[in-house]
Design an enzyme around this catalytic site. Sequence first.
Site, PDB file in Angstrom:
ATOM      1  N   LYS A  15       0.845  -1.217   0.000  1.00 37.96           N
ATOM      2  CA  LYS A  15       0.000   0.000   0.000  1.00 37.96           C
ATOM      3  C   LYS A  15       0.872   1.257   0.000  1.00 37.96           C
ATOM      4  O   LYS A  15       0.668   2.159  -0.796  1.00 37.96           O
ATOM      5  CB  LYS A  15      -0.880   0.052   1.269  1.00 37.96           C
ATOM      6  N   ARG A  90      -8.299  -0.555  11.039  1.00 38.37           N
ATOM      7  CA  ARG A  90      -7.788  -1.924  11.040  1.00 38.37           C
ATOM      8  C   ARG A  90      -8.594  -2.840  11.944  1.00 38.37           C
ATOM      9  O   ARG A  90      -8.232  -4.009  12.103  1.00 38.37           O
ATOM     10  CB  ARG A  90      -6.333  -1.919  11.516  1.00 38.37           C
ATOM     11  N   ARG A 124      12.654  -5.737   2.518  1.00 43.55           N
ATOM     12  CA  ARG A 124      12.399  -4.293   2.709  1.00 43.55           C
ATOM     13  C   ARG A 124      13.380  -3.642   3.682  1.00 43.55           C
ATOM     14  O   ARG A 124      13.692  -4.180   4.733  1.00 43.55           O
ATOM     15  CB  ARG A 124      10.972  -4.128   3.249  1.00 43.55           C
ATOM     16  N   ARG A 158      12.934  -2.686   9.484  1.00 42.63           N
ATOM     17  CA  ARG A 158      11.893  -2.370  10.451  1.00 42.63           C
ATOM     18  C   ARG A 158      11.914  -3.452  11.513  1.00 42.63           C
ATOM     19  O   ARG A 158      12.087  -4.616  11.203  1.00 42.63           O
ATOM     20  CB  ARG A 158      10.529  -2.383   9.759  1.00 42.63           C
ATOM     21  N   ARG A 169       1.286 -10.761  12.243  1.00 40.06           N
ATOM     22  CA  ARG A 169       0.568  -9.637  11.639  1.00 40.06           C
ATOM     23  C   ARG A 169      -0.443 -10.144  10.613  1.00 40.06           C
ATOM     24  O   ARG A 169      -1.533  -9.601  10.485  1.00 40.06           O
ATOM     25  CB  ARG A 169       1.548  -8.650  11.007  1.00 40.06           C
TER      26      ARG A 169
HETATM   27  P1  AMP Z   1       2.093  -0.424   9.487  1.00 41.40           P
HETATM   28  O1  AMP Z   1       3.298   0.387   9.207  1.00 41.40           O
HETATM   29  O2  AMP Z   1       0.845   0.195   8.939  1.00 41.40           O
HETATM   30  O3  AMP Z   1       2.253  -1.846   9.080  1.00 41.40           O
HETATM   31  O4  AMP Z   1       1.901  -0.426  11.089  1.00 41.40           O
HETATM   32  C1  AMP Z   1       2.903  -0.914  11.969  1.00 41.40           C
HETATM   33  C2  AMP Z   1       2.299  -1.278  13.308  1.00 41.40           C
HETATM   34  O5  AMP Z   1       1.653  -0.133  13.891  1.00 41.40           O
HETATM   35  C3  AMP Z   1       1.209  -2.343  13.257  1.00 41.40           C
HETATM   36  O6  AMP Z   1       1.726  -3.658  13.241  1.00 41.40           O
HETATM   37  C4  AMP Z   1       0.448  -2.044  14.549  1.00 41.40           C
HETATM   38  O7  AMP Z   1       1.141  -2.500  15.697  1.00 41.40           O
HETATM   39  C5  AMP Z   1       0.466  -0.512  14.582  1.00 41.40           C
HETATM   40  N1  AMP Z   1      -0.706   0.044  13.865  1.00 41.40           N
HETATM   41  C6  AMP Z   1      -0.719   0.698  12.660  1.00 41.40           C
HETATM   42  N2  AMP Z   1      -1.966   1.063  12.322  1.00 41.40           N
HETATM   43  C7  AMP Z   1      -2.780   0.619  13.320  1.00 41.40           C
HETATM   44  C8  AMP Z   1      -4.184   0.667  13.552  1.00 41.40           C
HETATM   45  N3  AMP Z   1      -5.040   1.258  12.692  1.00 41.40           N
HETATM   46  N4  AMP Z   1      -4.665   0.083  14.682  1.00 41.40           N
HETATM   47  C9  AMP Z   1      -3.847  -0.499  15.576  1.00 41.40           C
HETATM   48  N5  AMP Z   1      -2.510  -0.578  15.424  1.00 41.40           N
HETATM   49  C10 AMP Z   1      -1.969  -0.033  14.307  1.00 41.40           C
END
Ligand code: AMP
Length: 214
Positions: A15, A90, A124, A158, A169
Amino acid sequence: MKNVFVLFGKPGAGKGTRLEEFLKGRKDEFDVLSVGNLLRNARKNETELGQKAAYYMDAGLLVPDDIIIEIAIEGLKNATKPIFTDGFPRTVSQAEALIRAGIYPLVIEFYVDDEVVFERARDRIVCKSCGATYTLSSFDPPKKEGICDNCGGELGKRSDDCDDTVRNRLDVYQKQTYPVLDFLGKFGIRTFTIDNYEPESASRLFADLVLSSL
Ligand code: AMP
């Protein structure tokens, strides 16, 4: 409030990458709410939010809804331009909060198989300062090894891109995030799905969809 585009898909479905491409030359016309980047910045700056979020992020779990809903809804309400959300909502509770706030977004799902998610996470690297993403392989490497092309920041893995965390995840996505599509569907909100295997055609479809919806 302006148009809201929800970018949906498994963590690692690409995304953020599609969005970065779309925004090249269009940065001033759109806002972006990336909850993951907000949380990573909060951790880097060692704020209270960052300290609360760290445990969940490193375990591949979602950060509790009450924390996320407050920051996300405020960000969306304050938007002065069409805005993309990368990683919100989410959970069904987060989607409920969106509807309660009167926000009816266009949902764009990027789809890839789980195996592709593992491969991409292994490959990545990200900028620790601005969040830009690159690959270790020859697909999209930085111009200078270990240095961000955009801001000169340091590149690294990361902390949540290891296999065990990616598995968690994906599991969390299936159980907690995927039901969001059904929930939003009940309010007449349709999902457009784009296969994200072939970057060029996915990018073209994405751009057409967004630009024709403004
Ligand atoms: P991302 O970079 O979007 O993959 O987010 C990294 C981490 O941030 C996720 O694995 C969650 O721990 C937290 N996170 C991101 N967006 C959300 C959300 N909408 N609700 C809860 N946790 C989130």
